[in-house]
Design an enzyme around this catalytic site. Structure first.
Site, PDB file in Angstrom:
ATOM      1  N   GLU A 176     -43.410  38.164 -31.398  1.00 56.67           N
ATOM      2  CA  GLU A 176     -42.638  39.269 -31.995  1.00 56.67           C
ATOM      3  C   GLU A 176     -41.241  39.302 -31.391  1.00 56.67           C
ATOM      4  O   GLU A 176     -40.246  39.522 -32.077  1.00 56.67           O
ATOM      5  CB  GLU A 176     -43.349  40.609 -31.757  1.00 56.67           C
ATOM      6  CG  GLU A 176     -42.714  41.790 -32.499  1.00 56.67           C
ATOM      7  CD  GLU A 176     -41.699  42.592 -31.670  1.00 56.67           C
ATOM      8  OE1 GLU A 176     -41.075  43.501 -32.213  1.00 56.67           O
ATOM      9  OE2 GLU A 176     -41.526  42.276 -30.483  1.00 56.67           O
ATOM     10  N   GLU A 177     -41.215  39.112 -30.080  1.00 50.16           N
ATOM     11  CA  GLU A 177     -39.936  39.205 -29.363  1.00 50.16           C
ATOM     12  C   GLU A 177     -39.028  38.015 -29.693  1.00 50.16           C
ATOM     13  O   GLU A 177     -39.507  36.908 -29.949  1.00 50.16           O
ATOM     14  CB  GLU A 177     -40.187  39.221 -27.851  1.00 50.16           C
ATOM     15  CG  GLU A 177     -41.089  40.339 -27.372  1.00 50.16           C
ATOM     16  CD  GLU A 177     -40.427  41.720 -27.439  1.00 50.16           C
ATOM     17  OE1 GLU A 177     -39.277  41.822 -27.926  1.00 50.16           O
ATOM     18  OE2 GLU A 177     -41.067  42.687 -27.016  1.00 50.16           O
ATOM     19  N   ASP A 214     -46.856  49.914 -31.911  1.00 49.07           N
ATOM     20  CA  ASP A 214     -45.876  49.329 -30.990  1.00 49.07           C
ATOM     21  C   ASP A 214     -45.272  50.439 -30.117  1.00 49.07           C
ATOM     22  O   ASP A 214     -45.073  51.563 -30.578  1.00 49.07           O
ATOM     23  CB  ASP A 214     -44.768  48.606 -31.787  1.00 49.07           C
ATOM     24  CG  ASP A 214     -44.100  47.493 -30.982  1.00 49.07           C
ATOM     25  OD1 ASP A 214     -44.406  47.347 -29.784  1.00 49.07           O
ATOM     26  OD2 ASP A 214     -43.260  46.775 -31.562  1.00 49.07           O
TER      27      ASP A 214
END
Ligand SMILES: [Zn+2]
Length: 332
Positions: A176-177, A214
């Site tokens: 995701e990052e 998240d």
């Protein structure tokens, strides 16, 4: 459990029925060992994530193995698929666990398990280890709960549901990052790959709702707004479970802010995250993320000592109750 079911049958007071946490026995037995930071139990679901989990690293591999073992040890069979690929010189692996084969309307619960490469040593407790732990807990709840699923109670519950899901997928995204700086090209690597794969196989048409978790569990006083009109009813369902049971929940304040209506009115993407490639393909999304973000977001300070485990437990309970109210298990 049995006496609770009897109570549900004989009671004519709807508000009494809805104020009962259907998983209360399970929570009483398991929350402290699974989702407490004060209890160093071998079944703890938080602490195994207290490592760096950058894509392709040994920490990432260890955490993947931990999650796979968790599902293997559940009483109900979950099928497992890994969606691994190489990009930008690194190996990424999304993990997908499915309950209910060949369902036509899946509820997908998702979070990302990778951590940022920079700053070095970044743990990412709220970003997004905690969310992964919550999903592991929900999977255990579901497996445990379905052992009791033959009762009439389920069909009664199903009638109450506006839209019953007939399968559940729990997804852990990798990458995701950003590997360097967040851009359209350098972000949500795993989610883009999985959404493209599901799109080409048409599996994406069987997704009724994606709930993406998240940045949850911070000690800071941050609350989650509703972002999308298409999922606002589901947001309100979670809010209502919380309101009806607030006194029984480990954390006594709301986790939601339903006073912000601006996001719903614009109906635009406010926060870029793993849901984007699914949203753009027409999947309804409930994005559970606080605004503003925690003050220490994307810094080395994002560690487990900044986590409020009573909030983590609240999130776990709310999602378990939501799933119990929305998933009809007739196809298992
Ligand atoms: Zn992040």
């Amino acid at each position: 459990m049995r006496s609770l079911i009897r109570l549900l049958h004989i009671s004519t007071l709807l508000h009494v029925i809805e104020a009962v946490l259907v998983g209360q026995d399970f929570y009483a037995r398991t929350l402290d060992s699974r989702l407490s930071l004060r209890n160093i139990d071998s079944r703890n679901l938080l602490l195994p994530f207290n490592v760096t989990r950058t894509p392709g690293s040994s920490g990432s591999f260890e955490v993947r193995k931990f999650m796979e073992n968790h599902f293997e040890n559940l009483s109900t069979h979950w099928s497992f698929e890994s969606d691994c690929f190489t990009a930008k010189g690194l190996e990424f692996c999304n993990l997908v666990f499915t309950l209910g084969q060949n369902a036509s309307n899946y509820l997908v619960l998702a979070a990302h398990y990778d951590s940022k490469i920079k700053p070095e040593g970044f743990i990412g407790a709220i970003d997004s280890a905690i969310s992964c732990s919550v999903l592991l807990y929900v999977s255990e709840f579901l497996s445990n709960f379905l052992d009791y699923s033959v009762d009439q109670w389920w069909s009664d519950k199903r009638k109450q549901s506006l839209e019953a899901f007939d399968g559940v997928k729990i997804v852990f995204f990798d990458g995701e990052e950003a590997l360097d700086t967040w851009t359209e090209d350098d972000s949500i690597h795993g989610a883009k790959h999985l959404a493209a794969g599901w799109s080409s196989s048409e599996n994406i048409n069987n997704i009724g709702l994606l709930i993406l978790l998240d940045l949850l569990g911070s000690k800071e006083h941050l609350r989650v707004p509703s972002f999308y009109l298409k999922s606002n009813e589901e947001y309100k369902a979670l809010l209502s479970i919380e309101a009806l049971n607030q006194k029984e929940l480990p954390h006594k304040e709301t986790l939601f802010d339903d006073s912000i209506l601006g996001y719903l009115e614009t109906n635009r993407v406010i926060v870029e995250d793993d849901h984007i490639p699914f949203l753009s393909r027409g999947v309804p999304v409930l994005h559970l993320i606080p605004l503003p973000f925690p003050s220490y977001w994307h810094t080395i300070e994002d560690t487990f000592d900044r986590v409020d485990d009573t909030k983590v437990q609240n999130w776990a309970i709310l999602l378990c109750e939501y799933v119990a109210s929305r998933v009809a298990p007739t196809v298992w």
